[in-house]
Design a protein around this motif. Structure first.
Motif, PDB file in Angstrom:
ATOM      1  N   GLY A  36     -85.357  -4.155  54.237  1.00  0.00           N
ATOM      2  CA  GLY A  36     -86.558  -4.342  55.050  1.00  0.00           C
ATOM      3  C   GLY A  36     -87.654  -4.963  54.220  1.00  0.00           C
ATOM      4  O   GLY A  36     -87.478  -5.248  53.036  1.00  0.00           O
ATOM      5  N   GLY A  37     -88.779  -5.170  54.841  1.00  0.00           N
ATOM      6  CA  GLY A  37     -89.894  -5.775  54.140  1.00  0.00           C
ATOM      7  C   GLY A  37     -91.084  -5.937  55.054  1.00  0.00           C
ATOM      8  O   GLY A  37     -91.036  -5.583  56.241  1.00  0.00           O
ATOM      9  N   THR A  69     -89.070   1.836  67.174  1.00  0.00           N
ATOM     10  CA  THR A  69     -90.189   1.916  66.241  1.00  0.00           C
ATOM     11  C   THR A  69     -90.257   3.332  65.669  1.00  0.00           C
ATOM     12  O   THR A  69     -90.326   4.303  66.416  1.00  0.00           O
ATOM     13  CB  THR A  69     -91.511   1.567  66.936  1.00  0.00           C
ATOM     14  OG1 THR A  69     -91.437   0.224  67.435  1.00  0.00           O
ATOM     15  CG2 THR A  69     -92.674   1.677  65.964  1.00  0.00           C
ATOM     16  N   PHE A  70     -90.235   3.430  64.349  1.00  0.00           N
ATOM     17  CA  PHE A  70     -90.288   4.723  63.660  1.00  0.00           C
ATOM     18  C   PHE A  70     -91.639   4.838  62.969  1.00  0.00           C
ATOM     19  O   PHE A  70     -91.991   4.012  62.123  1.00  0.00           O
ATOM     20  CB  PHE A  70     -89.154   4.824  62.634  1.00  0.00           C
ATOM     21  CG  PHE A  70     -87.792   4.845  63.267  1.00  0.00           C
ATOM     22  CD1 PHE A  70     -87.143   6.048  63.518  1.00  0.00           C
ATOM     23  CD2 PHE A  70     -87.166   3.658  63.635  1.00  0.00           C
ATOM     24  CE1 PHE A  70     -85.898   6.077  64.118  1.00  0.00           C
ATOM     25  CE2 PHE A  70     -85.916   3.671  64.237  1.00  0.00           C
ATOM     26  CZ  PHE A  70     -85.288   4.884  64.475  1.00  0.00           C
ATOM     27  N   ARG A  80     -99.187   5.751  55.058  1.00  0.00           N
ATOM     28  CA  ARG A  80     -98.688   5.686  56.429  1.00  0.00           C
ATOM     29  C   ARG A  80     -97.914   4.384  56.614  1.00  0.00           C
ATOM     30  O   ARG A  80     -98.438   3.292  56.368  1.00  0.00           O
ATOM     31  CB  ARG A  80     -99.842   5.761  57.429  1.00  0.00           C
ATOM     32  CG  ARG A  80     -99.397   5.717  58.896  1.00  0.00           C
ATOM     33  CD  ARG A  80     -98.719   7.024  59.279  1.00  0.00           C
ATOM     34  NE  ARG A  80     -98.142   6.989  60.608  1.00  0.00           N
ATOM     35  CZ  ARG A  80     -98.820   7.268  61.736  1.00  0.00           C
ATOM     36  NH1 ARG A  80    -100.116   7.551  61.680  1.00  0.00           N
ATOM     37  NH2 ARG A  80     -98.206   7.240  62.896  1.00  0.00           N
ATOM     38  N   VAL A  81     -96.662   4.497  57.032  1.00  0.00           N
ATOM     39  CA  VAL A  81     -95.806   3.332  57.232  1.00  0.00           C
ATOM     40  C   VAL A  81     -95.174   3.417  58.615  1.00  0.00           C
ATOM     41  O   VAL A  81     -94.583   4.442  58.980  1.00  0.00           O
ATOM     42  CB  VAL A  81     -94.693   3.251  56.165  1.00  0.00           C
ATOM     43  CG1 VAL A  81     -93.762   2.074  56.468  1.00  0.00           C
ATOM     44  CG2 VAL A  81     -95.288   3.109  54.777  1.00  0.00           C
ATOM     45  N   VAL A  82     -95.306   2.347  59.369  1.00  0.00           N
ATOM     46  CA  VAL A  82     -94.654   2.218  60.670  1.00  0.00           C
ATOM     47  C   VAL A  82     -93.609   1.111  60.556  1.00  0.00           C
ATOM     48  O   VAL A  82     -93.913   0.007  60.100  1.00  0.00           O
ATOM     49  CB  VAL A  82     -95.672   1.878  61.781  1.00  0.00           C
ATOM     50  CG1 VAL A  82     -94.944   1.643  63.101  1.00  0.00           C
ATOM     51  CG2 VAL A  82     -96.688   3.005  61.917  1.00  0.00           C
ATOM     52  N   SER A  83     -92.378   1.410  60.937  1.00  0.00           N
ATOM     53  CA  SER A  83     -91.284   0.432  60.834  1.00  0.00           C
ATOM     54  C   SER A  83     -90.764   0.078  62.220  1.00  0.00           C
ATOM     55  O   SER A  83     -90.389   0.962  62.989  1.00  0.00           O
ATOM     56  CB  SER A  83     -90.138   0.995  59.992  1.00  0.00           C
ATOM     57  OG  SER A  83     -90.543   1.226  58.656  1.00  0.00           O
ATOM     58  N   ILE A  84     -90.769  -1.211  62.515  1.00  0.00           N
ATOM     59  CA  ILE A  84     -90.141  -1.717  63.733  1.00  0.00           C
ATOM     60  C   ILE A  84     -88.756  -2.209  63.329  1.00  0.00           C
ATOM     61  O   ILE A  84     -88.628  -3.230  62.648  1.00  0.00           O
ATOM     62  CB  ILE A  84     -90.979  -2.845  64.359  1.00  0.00           C
ATOM     63  CG1 ILE A  84     -92.390  -2.338  64.668  1.00  0.00           C
ATOM     64  CG2 ILE A  84     -90.304  -3.368  65.639  1.00  0.00           C
ATOM     65  CD1 ILE A  84     -93.338  -3.425  65.094  1.00  0.00           C
TER      66      ILE A  84
END
Length: 204
Positions: A36-37, A69-70, A80-84
């Motif tokens: 990811g990135g 979305t996590f 805080r990290v949101v990953s799609i």
């Protein structure tokens, strides 16, 4: 993440595999994680997913779909990290061409080491989605080439569902589904009657 087919640990059947990257910095240094990135300022979500997968593995999958979305508050210890998350499917010949290094490795999707962050949860979610979707859609075709035998297609279903399927019943169900059509060609090179080749009639 990318799913492809590879040999199982027993070597007698196919199994779902996916590429992981080993983290080289904290947090979770040394642990395996999904590739990811970051999202570029001028990129679409799908373009960013394609770029990150290509930079990690050298692959440009044809099948790419947004998974989920996590964004749980505690999923990263630093910030805080949101990953799609997007998932992709590749054919066996594409998976064989993937770039691997000491820190990029294909592993069996159902037998992974503990992953960094919440990536165990993400993989489990993706496997559940794939196994549910293969029951009602032709998504399994994305793991095969342009032409395939019904035995090869059944092998994909068995790898995804992790159970054996009756060949005769499987043939009847697939032919009745209208999702494949014969090409008029046969697979050459076998010792017995050559099996018929099919192609997909619908997009995965």
């Amino acid at each position: 993440m990318i799913f492809g087919l590879g040999a199982s640990a027993e070597g007698s059947r196919s199994a779902l595999q996916l590429p992981l990257v080993r983290r080289v910095r904290e947090p979770y240094r040394g642990r395996w994680a999904l590739p990811g990135g970051p999202l570029g300022a001028t990129e679409s979500l799908a373009d960013a997913a394609r770029r990150n997968l290509f930079e990690t593995t050298g692959l440009a999958p044809r099948y790419l779909e947004q998974l989920y979305t996590f964004g749980a508050v505690e999923r990263s210890p630093d910030e805080r990290v949101v990953s799609i998350v997007y998932w992709a499917l590749v054919r066996a010949d594409e998976a064989d061409q993937a770039r691997t290094t000491e820190n990029v490795r294909w592993m069996p999707a159902d037998d992974l080491p503990p992953l960094a962050f919440d990536h165990d949860e993400i993989v489990a979610y993706a496997l559940g989605r794939l196994r549910g979707k293969v029951e009602y859609s032709p998504i399994a075709h994305a793991l095969l080439g342009e032409e395939f035998t019904l035995a090869e297609l059944r092998d994909v279903y068995e790898a995804v569902l992790r159970r054996a399927l009756d060949p005769a019943n499987f043939r009847r169900q697939i032919e009745a589904s209208g999702t494949v059509e014969p090409t008029g060609r046969f697979l050459a090179g076998g010792r017995h009657r050559p099996p018929r080749l099919y192609r997909s009639r619908v997009a995965p």
